[in-house]
Design a protein around this motif. Structure first.
Motif, PDB file in Angstrom:
ATOM      1  N   UNK A 112     -81.112 -18.791  35.961  1.00 22.00           N
ATOM      2  CA  UNK A 112     -80.660 -17.359  35.133  1.00 22.00           C
ATOM      3  C   UNK A 112     -80.504 -16.376  36.082  1.00 22.00           C
ATOM      4  N   UNK A 113     -81.574 -16.116  36.737  1.00 23.43           N
ATOM      5  CA  UNK A 113     -81.748 -15.034  37.743  1.00 23.43           C
ATOM      6  C   UNK A 113     -80.490 -14.844  38.906  1.00 23.43           C
ATOM      7  N   UNK A 114     -80.014 -16.128  39.135  1.00 23.06           N
ATOM      8  CA  UNK A 114     -78.897 -16.166  40.306  1.00 23.06           C
ATOM      9  C   UNK A 114     -77.407 -15.817  39.293  1.00 23.06           C
ATOM     10  N   UNK A 115     -77.474 -15.537  38.092  1.00 21.01           N
ATOM     11  CA  UNK A 115     -76.214 -15.585  37.674  1.00 21.01           C
ATOM     12  C   UNK A 115     -75.944 -14.140  37.428  1.00 21.01           C
ATOM     13  N   UNK A 116     -74.691 -13.831  37.983  1.00 21.00           N
ATOM     14  CA  UNK A 116     -74.103 -12.649  37.931  1.00 21.00           C
ATOM     15  C   UNK A 116     -73.422 -12.185  36.567  1.00 21.00           C
ATOM     16  N   UNK A 117     -72.644 -13.021  36.206  1.00 20.02           N
ATOM     17  CA  UNK A 117     -71.911 -13.141  34.876  1.00 20.02           C
ATOM     18  C   UNK A 117     -71.299 -14.112  34.151  1.00 20.02           C
ATOM     19  N   UNK A 118     -71.197 -14.346  32.810  1.00 21.23           N
ATOM     20  CA  UNK A 118     -70.370 -15.222  32.187  1.00 21.23           C
ATOM     21  C   UNK A 118     -69.035 -14.598  32.105  1.00 21.23           C
ATOM     22  N   UNK A 119     -67.945 -15.844  31.752  1.00 16.19           N
ATOM     23  CA  UNK A 119     -66.663 -15.332  31.602  1.00 16.19           C
ATOM     24  C   UNK A 119     -66.085 -16.130  30.637  1.00 16.19           C
ATOM     25  N   UNK A 120     -65.245 -15.766  29.728  1.00 13.74           N
ATOM     26  CA  UNK A 120     -64.495 -16.732  28.650  1.00 13.74           C
ATOM     27  C   UNK A 120     -63.231 -16.652  29.324  1.00 13.74           C
ATOM     28  N   UNK A 121     -62.461 -17.726  29.726  1.00 10.91           N
ATOM     29  CA  UNK A 121     -61.223 -17.858  30.145  1.00 10.91           C
ATOM     30  C   UNK A 121     -60.445 -19.012  29.581  1.00 10.91           C
TER      31      UNK A 121
END
Length: 252
Positions: free
Chosen positions: A158-167
């Motif tokens: 989780x600490x590697x994640x920049x963002x989540x996107x719904x597309x």
């Protein structure tokens, strides 16, 4: 559950109430309203458990209700048009149903309501315990995701994640080094399993890590535009209601 239906036409209002009773036997209804004036008057003194709100009413667009009175209830918007979706989720929206409305759409809306209730319950717990650090002692948050990469499954912390996107109906996680993977969870589900001290739901499209936020720019009517790592060219607009929460979140 006390439900308010705001609907311009009598027949769709009756059909909606019938579907609601099929899905939830405990439904109790306010009188159906068809216009902004009556809605403002009722919502000045009442807070329904849930509102089903048509957008195009007999005397204008439903969003004018929110400009005239503080609405404390979650809202399921019902309409025959797609162009209002952003405004809907900026005004208490938990679901956006395109007419004709079917039973499974109502069931999905109630599922969204339960998810939101759990999310706000978690926020209240966080406030009660005083800090995210204390909250961590009470509840464990997701520390990594197992994602598909070609024919393999790989772990992403989780600490590697920049963002989540719904597309386009898919939700993807994007790492700090710009790797992109599809996830099984919706953004609403992610809000419940991620540490709220580290991730914030900007709008219906983005859930962003605190370390990824670069700046906030004033936009309009109390809104801000967020500039984020890997999304510098994207104008991420945060609603007026969320802006205050966002500033408080960044200030901790």
């Amino acid at each position: 559950m006390k439900i308010l239906i705001i609907e311009n036409e009598p027949l769709p209002a009756q059909e909606l109430s019938n579907l609601l009773i099929e899905v939830r036997k405990d439904c109790d209804f306010f009188p159906v309203l068809s216009n902004i004036r009556e809605s403002v008057q009722l919502l000045s003194s009442e807070s329904p458990d849930l509102i089903f709100m048509d957008i195009e009413l007999s005397d204008g667009i439903a969003f004018d209700i929110f400009r005239q009175v503080k609405v404390n209830s979650p809202v399921v918007f019902t309409t025959g048009h797609q162009q209002y979706i952003t405004d809907a989720f900026d005004n208490n929206g938990i679901a956006y149903l395109l007419k004709p409305i079917r039973r499974e759409m109502i069931e999905s809306a109630f599922m969204n309501l339960e998810k939101k209730r759990e999310m706000f319950s978690n926020v209240n717990k966080l406030l009660r315990y005083g800090s995210a650090d204390t909250m961590l002692n009470v509840r464990s948050f997701k520390s990594q995701f197992l994602v598909k990469h070609g024919q393999k499954l790989i772990p992403v912390k989780t600490e590697e994640i920049n963002h989540f996107i719904c597309d386009g109906g898919l939700v993807c996680l994007v790492t700090r080094d710009n790797r992109k993977y599809v996830t099984d969870e919706t953004l609403s589900e992610l809000e419940m399993i991620l540490n709220p001290g580290n991730f914030f739901r900007m709008n219906r499209k983005y859930l962003i890590s605190k370390d990824a936020v670069l700046s906030l720019d004033n936009h309009s009517k109390g809104q801000v535009a967020v500039k984020s790592n890997l999304l510098e060219s994207e104008k991420i607009i945060v609603s007026r209601q969320q802006t205050r929460l966002l500033k408080d979140w960044l200030n901790h």
